[in-house]
Design an enzyme around this catalytic site. Structure first.
Site, PDB file in Angstrom:
ATOM      1  N   LYS A  25       0.755  -1.242   0.007  1.00  0.00           N
ATOM      2  CA  LYS A  25       0.157  -0.061   0.067  1.00  0.00           C
ATOM      3  C   LYS A  25       0.757   1.184   0.117  1.00  0.00           C
ATOM      4  O   LYS A  25       0.594   2.283  -0.824  1.00  0.00           O
ATOM      5  CB  LYS A  25      -0.824   0.062   1.175  1.00  0.00           C
ATOM      6  N   ASN A  26       1.899   1.412   0.804  1.00  0.00           N
ATOM      7  CA  ASN A  26       2.774   2.339   1.175  1.00  0.00           C
ATOM      8  C   ASN A  26       3.636   3.067  -0.271  1.00  0.00           C
ATOM      9  O   ASN A  26       3.804   4.062  -0.568  1.00  0.00           O
ATOM     10  CB  ASN A  26       3.547   2.496   2.329  1.00  0.00           C
ATOM     11  N   ARG A 100      -4.671  10.732   3.180  1.00  0.00           N
ATOM     12  CA  ARG A 100      -3.414  11.311   3.460  1.00  0.00           C
ATOM     13  C   ARG A 100      -2.406  11.046   2.317  1.00  0.00           C
ATOM     14  O   ARG A 100      -1.509  12.076   2.134  1.00  0.00           O
ATOM     15  CB  ARG A 100      -2.811  10.620   4.999  1.00  0.00           C
ATOM     16  N   ASP A 124      -5.412   8.135   9.025  1.00  0.00           N
ATOM     17  CA  ASP A 124      -5.439   7.264  10.609  1.00  0.00           C
ATOM     18  C   ASP A 124      -5.512   8.431  11.409  1.00  0.00           C
ATOM     19  O   ASP A 124      -4.594   9.327  11.471  1.00  0.00           O
ATOM     20  CB  ASP A 124      -4.165   6.284  10.697  1.00  0.00           C
ATOM     21  N   ASP A 322       4.275   0.505  11.848  1.00  0.00           N
ATOM     22  CA  ASP A 322       3.012  -0.176  11.496  1.00  0.00           C
ATOM     23  C   ASP A 322       2.844  -1.548  11.996  1.00  0.00           C
ATOM     24  O   ASP A 322       1.565  -2.041  11.876  1.00  0.00           O
ATOM     25  CB  ASP A 322       2.988  -0.006   9.836  1.00  0.00           C
ATOM     26  N   MET A 344       7.131   6.602  17.739  1.00  0.00           N
ATOM     27  CA  MET A 344       7.002   7.385  16.704  1.00  0.00           C
ATOM     28  C   MET A 344       5.722   7.985  16.588  1.00  0.00           C
ATOM     29  O   MET A 344       5.230   9.070  15.852  1.00  0.00           O
ATOM     30  CB  MET A 344       7.355   6.815  15.347  1.00  0.00           C
TER      31      MET A 344
END
Length: 437
Positions: A25-26, A100, A124, A322, A344
């Protein structure tokens, strides 16, 4: 796909068989944005069929790019005729707000057309996520930006981006991706120090090089980029999604399942397999697959001097934030204790109250730290009703529900659909019992 939706999960079913992870996805968010850097066709393969990716493809389509869906997992995008005025339209502002990843469309549009916009982005709810890294980097390269408080929108303009020396103040993946995409068409040389260097960013850089960009230092935190006039089309295949791979490892352990995760690109997984092995999970690496044998018990290691095991996230090549939620949930049924330190993001541990309601032994020390005291499978979790706050917590709750006794209800599952494609169908095929309402 439904807007919000609910999963009804009957716990206690063991999974068995093989599962192929979706495309990353990223990575896909960066790669789709980069198609706007050229007028020539770019073929993208192994795309995940999920909400966030389909939304960004719709944005690119709305801008006037020709989008050809070749299959569920592949698309050809030709950004020849872009309507740059569309970035100020109500439709673009409304749609870009929902995701985002739309922040990464700024640099390609600025590089080719000198204009871009960004509504205050969604995504998120995991605490403050600053945009300064993006905006200051682009500003240093010659972009002006204004914020319109009445429309909640940033507008960007430039007479031409110019290479510069950038020392990033935080290791932001999307921030680095944005300045890399800005630099490839900028005049002169750009040096980016303290750049993110995770595999997805390396994939973006390698694709840009195939398109004709000049980038040195790929895989390190020091990138040197010589701007070029134009870029060509190319073909690109997504890596498998490392977060999904980590989720399946945790799921197999929690449910005591025998599971094989296929085609994982082991060479790109960094610390992920080793971190789950530290939680006591056995794995066999066969060619490019990970086989997790059924385990009745798994024991958390301790540090060499005997101290309590601590897992913490860090920018790549550290352990990805993640997967912290997944590691936390997996530790619930381990033997031993572990301190989970989510450095983070500050709100990512706020779903542990649901796990405590299910019977987990977790002490939430503060917004960043939780101690998990493993149950060693002496008592199963119990099914409850809950709601998914973000993508990764949603899947962590799903894993907990699958391992629990009785039935659980998880609301707000569009948060899971944003990051995991048809997760209910794929897990049911392995023996899970998940009903989508």
């Amino acid at each position: 796909m439904t807007n919000n939706g609910t999963f009804i999960v009957e716990g206690g079913h063991k999974l068995s068989g093989e599962i192929i992870p979706q495309g990353a996805k990223n990575e896909a968010l960066q790669i789709i944005s980069a198609t706007l850097l050229t007028a020539e066709p770019v073929l993208i393969e192994n795309l995940p069929d999920i909400l966030d990716i389909n939304k960004i493809i719709d944005l690119v389509d709305g801008l006037g790019a020709k989008v050809e869906r070749l299959s569920r997992e592949s698309v050809r995008i030709t950004a020849k005729d872009i309507d740059i005025d569309y970035v100020l339209s109500e439709d673009y502002v409304r749609d870009a707000q929902k995701i985002r990843g739309s922040v990464m469309l700024i640099a390609p549009l600025l590089g080719r057309y000198g204009r871009a916009s960004l509504p205050k982005p969604g995504g998120d709810k995991i605490g403050r996520r600053r945009l300064d890294t993006h905006l200051l980097g682009l500003q240093a390269m010659g972009a002006d930006f204004q914020y319109d408080p009445s429309r909640h929108i940033y507008t960007f303009n430039t007479d031409g981006l110019v290479g510069t020396y950038l020392h990033m103040e935080e290791i932001s993946v999307t921030g680095t991706a944005n300045v890399v995409m800005a630099a490839v068409l900028a005049k002169g040389e750009t040096t980016i120090y303290n750049a993110a260097c995770e595999p997805y960013l390396q994939q973006l850089c390698k694709m840009l090089v195939r398109m004709g960009a000049k980038i040195e230092g790929i895989g390190s935190n020091l990138l040197k980029i010589q701007g070029v006039e134009t870029l060509n089309g190319t073909e690109h295949r997504m890596l498998p999604d490392m977060i999904e791979i980590g989720s399946f490892i945790g799921m197999a352990a929690m449910t005591g399942s025998d599971l094989t995760i296929k085609d994982v690109r082991l060479d790109q997984l960094g610390l992920i397999p080793g971190t789950f092995q530290r939680l006591g999970i056995k794995m066999n690496f066969v060619n490019d697959d990970i086989h997790i044998p059924a385990q009745d018990h798994y024991e958390i290691g301790s540090f060499i001097e005997g101290g309590l095991m601590t897992l913490y996230d860090a920018p790549w090549p550290g352990f990805t934030p993640d997967l912290m939620s997944i590691a936390l949930v997996t530790a619930i049924q381990a033997r031993g204790s572990v301190l989970i330190h989510q450095k983070m993001f500050e709100s990512r541990l706020f779903f542990v109250d649901k796990l405590i309601d299910m019977g987990a032994q977790i002490i939430l020390c503060d917004p960043h730290r939780a101690t998990v005291i493993g149950l060693d499978k002496r008592a199963p979790l119990r099914g409850i009703s809950m709601s998914s706050p973000d993508i990764r917590a949603g899947v962590s709750l799903l894993i907990a529900a699958m391992s629990a006794e009785g039935t659980s209800r998880i609301d707000n599952i569009h948060q899971i659909d944003r990051g995991y494609q048809r997760i209910d169908e794929r897990l049911n095929a392995l023996g899970a019992s998940i009903i989508r309402e």
